[in-house]
Design a protein around this motif. Structure first.
Motif, PDB file in Angstrom:
ATOM      1  N   GLN A  16       0.834  -1.203   0.000  1.00 30.39           N
ATOM      2  CA  GLN A  16       0.000   0.000   0.000  1.00 30.39           C
ATOM      3  C   GLN A  16       0.871   1.257   0.000  1.00 30.39           C
ATOM      4  N   ARG A  17       1.904   1.271   0.856  1.00 34.92           N
ATOM      5  CA  ARG A  17       2.797   2.429   0.936  1.00 34.92           C
ATOM      6  C   ARG A  17       3.571   2.613  -0.364  1.00 34.92           C
ATOM      7  N   LYS A  18       4.095   1.522  -0.916  1.00 38.06           N
ATOM      8  CA  LYS A  18       4.870   1.607  -2.154  1.00 38.06           C
ATOM      9  C   LYS A  18       3.981   2.021  -3.331  1.00 38.06           C
ATOM     10  N   THR A  19       2.767   1.498  -3.361  1.00 38.36           N
ATOM     11  CA  THR A  19       1.828   1.861  -4.425  1.00 38.36           C
ATOM     12  C   THR A  19       1.495   3.339  -4.372  1.00 38.36           C
ATOM     13  N   ALA A  20       1.290   3.857  -3.175  1.00 38.59           N
ATOM     14  CA  ALA A  20       0.983   5.285  -3.025  1.00 38.59           C
ATOM     15  C   ALA A  20       2.096   6.144  -3.609  1.00 38.59           C
ATOM     16  N   GLY A  21       3.341   5.768  -3.348  1.00 40.38           N
ATOM     17  CA  GLY A  21       4.462   6.521  -3.903  1.00 40.38           C
ATOM     18  C   GLY A  21       4.507   6.464  -5.417  1.00 40.38           C
ATOM     19  N   LEU A  22       4.260   5.293  -5.979  1.00 39.27           N
ATOM     20  CA  LEU A  22       4.253   5.163  -7.437  1.00 39.27           C
ATOM     21  C   LEU A  22       3.123   5.976  -8.064  1.00 39.27           C
ATOM     22  N   LEU A  23       1.954   5.958  -7.426  1.00 37.17           N
ATOM     23  CA  LEU A  23       0.834   6.737  -7.960  1.00 37.17           C
ATOM     24  C   LEU A  23       1.129   8.225  -7.896  1.00 37.17           C
ATOM     25  N   ARG A  24       1.777   8.692  -6.814  1.00 41.70           N
ATOM     26  CA  ARG A  24       2.153  10.109  -6.727  1.00 41.70           C
ATOM     27  C   ARG A  24       3.109  10.488  -7.852  1.00 41.70           C
ATOM     28  N   ALA A  25       3.933   9.540  -8.275  1.00 46.92           N
ATOM     29  CA  ALA A  25       4.876   9.797  -9.367  1.00 46.92           C
ATOM     30  C   ALA A  25       4.205   9.725 -10.732  1.00 46.92           C
ATOM     31  N   GLY A  26       2.936   9.337 -10.773  1.00 45.06           N
ATOM     32  CA  GLY A  26       2.208   9.275 -12.031  1.00 45.06           C
ATOM     33  C   GLY A  26       2.332   7.952 -12.761  1.00 45.06           C
ATOM     34  N   ALA A  27       2.816   6.919 -12.067  1.00 46.24           N
ATOM     35  CA  ALA A  27       3.005   5.609 -12.709  1.00 46.24           C
ATOM     36  C   ALA A  27       1.674   4.924 -12.988  1.00 46.24           C
ATOM     37  N   ASP A  28       1.710   4.030 -13.956  1.00 45.04           N
ATOM     38  CA  ASP A  28       0.587   3.150 -14.289  1.00 45.04           C
ATOM     39  C   ASP A  28       0.824   1.864 -13.498  1.00 45.04           C
ATOM     40  N   VAL A  29       0.099   1.676 -12.391  1.00 46.24           N
ATOM     41  CA  VAL A  29       0.419   0.630 -11.417  1.00 46.24           C
ATOM     42  C   VAL A  29      -0.492  -0.582 -11.561  1.00 46.24           C
ATOM     43  N   THR A  30       0.157  -1.759 -11.546  1.00 45.37           N
ATOM     44  CA  THR A  30      -0.541  -3.037 -11.454  1.00 45.37           C
ATOM     45  C   THR A  30      -0.099  -3.710 -10.165  1.00 45.37           C
ATOM     46  N   VAL A  31      -1.054  -4.136  -9.353  1.00 44.79           N
ATOM     47  CA  VAL A  31      -0.749  -4.861  -8.123  1.00 44.79           C
ATOM     48  C   VAL A  31      -1.110  -6.325  -8.339  1.00 44.79           C
ATOM     49  N   VAL A  32      -0.133  -7.190  -8.083  1.00 46.70           N
ATOM     50  CA  VAL A  32      -0.332  -8.632  -8.225  1.00 46.70           C
ATOM     51  C   VAL A  32      -0.375  -9.223  -6.821  1.00 46.70           C
ATOM     52  N   ALA A  33      -1.566  -9.688  -6.405  1.00 48.88           N
ATOM     53  CA  ALA A  33      -1.719 -10.260  -5.068  1.00 48.88           C
ATOM     54  C   ALA A  33      -3.084 -10.929  -4.974  1.00 48.88           C
ATOM     55  N   PRO A  34      -3.152 -12.068  -4.300  1.00 45.70           N
ATOM     56  CA  PRO A  34      -4.456 -12.706  -4.125  1.00 45.70           C
ATOM     57  C   PRO A  34      -5.442 -11.831  -3.358  1.00 45.70           C
ATOM     58  N   GLU A  35      -4.945 -11.052  -2.380  1.00 52.62           N
ATOM     59  CA  GLU A  35      -5.814 -10.193  -1.578  1.00 52.62           C
ATOM     60  C   GLU A  35      -5.178  -8.821  -1.427  1.00 52.62           C
ATOM     61  N   LEU A  36      -6.026  -7.819  -1.174  1.00 53.14           N
ATOM     62  CA  LEU A  36      -5.577  -6.438  -1.019  1.00 53.14           C
ATOM     63  C   LEU A  36      -6.035  -5.870   0.318  1.00 53.14           C
ATOM     64  N   THR A  37      -5.292  -4.870   0.801  1.00 53.89           N
ATOM     65  CA  THR A  37      -5.766  -4.109   1.953  1.00 53.89           C
ATOM     66  C   THR A  37      -7.011  -3.335   1.539  1.00 53.89           C
ATOM     67  N   GLU A  38      -7.694  -2.809   2.513  1.00 52.86           N
ATOM     68  CA  GLU A  38      -8.894  -2.016   2.230  1.00 52.86           C
ATOM     69  C   GLU A  38      -8.562  -0.806   1.364  1.00 52.86           C
ATOM     70  N   GLU A  39      -7.435  -0.152   1.659  1.00 52.74           N
ATOM     71  CA  GLU A  39      -7.036   1.037   0.888  1.00 52.74           C
ATOM     72  C   GLU A  39      -6.686   0.673  -0.551  1.00 52.74           C
ATOM     73  N   LEU A  40      -5.940  -0.407  -0.749  1.00 48.24           N
ATOM     74  CA  LEU A  40      -5.625  -0.830  -2.111  1.00 48.24           C
ATOM     75  C   LEU A  40      -6.890  -1.236  -2.863  1.00 48.24           C
ATOM     76  N   SER A  41      -7.829  -1.865  -2.167  1.00 48.90           N
ATOM     77  CA  SER A  41      -9.117  -2.215  -2.798  1.00 48.90           C
ATOM     78  C   SER A  41      -9.855  -0.959  -3.237  1.00 48.90           C
ATOM     79  N   ARG A  42      -9.806   0.072  -2.404  1.00 48.58           N
ATOM     80  CA  ARG A  42     -10.462   1.338  -2.760  1.00 48.58           C
ATOM     81  C   ARG A  42      -9.813   1.948  -4.004  1.00 48.58           C
ATOM     82  N   LEU A  43      -8.474   1.928  -4.047  1.00 53.15           N
ATOM     83  CA  LEU A  43      -7.771   2.463  -5.214  1.00 53.15           C
ATOM     84  C   LEU A  43      -8.113   1.666  -6.475  1.00 53.15           C
ATOM     85  N   ARG A  44      -8.253   0.349  -6.322  1.00 49.68           N
ATOM     86  CA  ARG A  44      -8.674  -0.493  -7.452  1.00 49.68           C
ATOM     87  C   ARG A  44     -10.086  -0.120  -7.898  1.00 49.68           C
TER      88      ARG A  44
END
Length: 199
Positions: A16-44
């Motif tokens: 979640q923390r690393k994804t937030a940094g990538l999104l702030r940088a304007g990256a096109d982010v793909t998260v590979v994981a069977p499950e996500l935190t609530e915040e990552l689910s919201r971003l999805r």
């Protein structure tokens, strides 16, 4: 990283923390994981990132610029590092420096002013601690001061051609009342003062 494909492997708090940094940088982010935190689910759900609800496979890195592995599974992290190396994709495996081809600094963000703190991967916790301390010492208004300088940069360069004189001009601005006006949130008065000083 703006508009570049970046992959985060793992769906926990670190991801979640690393994804937030990538999104702030304007990256096109793909998260590979069977499950996500609530915040990552919201971003999805807000379509800020793509989610592959799968175990990592090497082809997930096809076309990626970088990958960050955040899992607590050493086998998966090794697979990510190996796949990244084969594809010449920059890889950061959290808390496993030998598997990293880059380390990420802790960043104090006072856009457009950025301060990066790195221990070269030796102690990310120390870097985050120093970041927290610097954030309390450096107010957001320093970002506005940097932005103001950016607005005037070309005009000052055209007006003061000598590099040494230009540097002295900016040093005077940054150590004088114009900077104090910006830090006091009086940008309009600071702009007028900077205009007058330049004239």
């Amino acid at each position: 990283l703006r508009d570049k494909r970046c992959v985060v492997v793992g769906g926990g708090i670190v991801a979640q923390r690393k994804t937030a940094g990538l999104l702030r940088a304007g990256a096109d982010v793909t998260v590979v994981a069977p499950e996500l935190t609530e915040e990552l689910s919201r971003l999805r759900d807000d379509r800020r990132l793509r989610h592959l609800a799968l175990r990592f496979r090497p082809e997930h890195l096809d076309g990626a610029w970088l990958v960050i592995a955040t899992t607590d599974d050493g086998t998966v992290n090794q697979e990510v590092a190996t796949a990244a190396g084969e594809r010449r994709v920059f890889a950061n495996v959290v808390d496993n420096l030998p598997l990293c081809s880059f380390t990420a600094p802790a960043v104090v963000d006072r856009a457009p002013l950025q301060i990066a703190i790195s221990t070269g991967g030796a102690s990310p916790i120390l870097a985050r601690l120093l970041k927290s301390r610097l954030e309390t010492l450096i107010p957001a208004s320093y970002g506005r001061l940097a932005a103001l300088m950016g607005l005037f940069r070309e005009r000052v360069r055209q007006r003061i051609s000598d590099f040494g004189a230009r540097r002295r001009f900016w040093e005077d601005v940054l150590q004088g009342p114009i900077a104090e006006l910006v830090l006091a949130r009086r940008e309009d008065v600071a702009i007028a003062a900077l205009d007058a000083t330049l004239d």
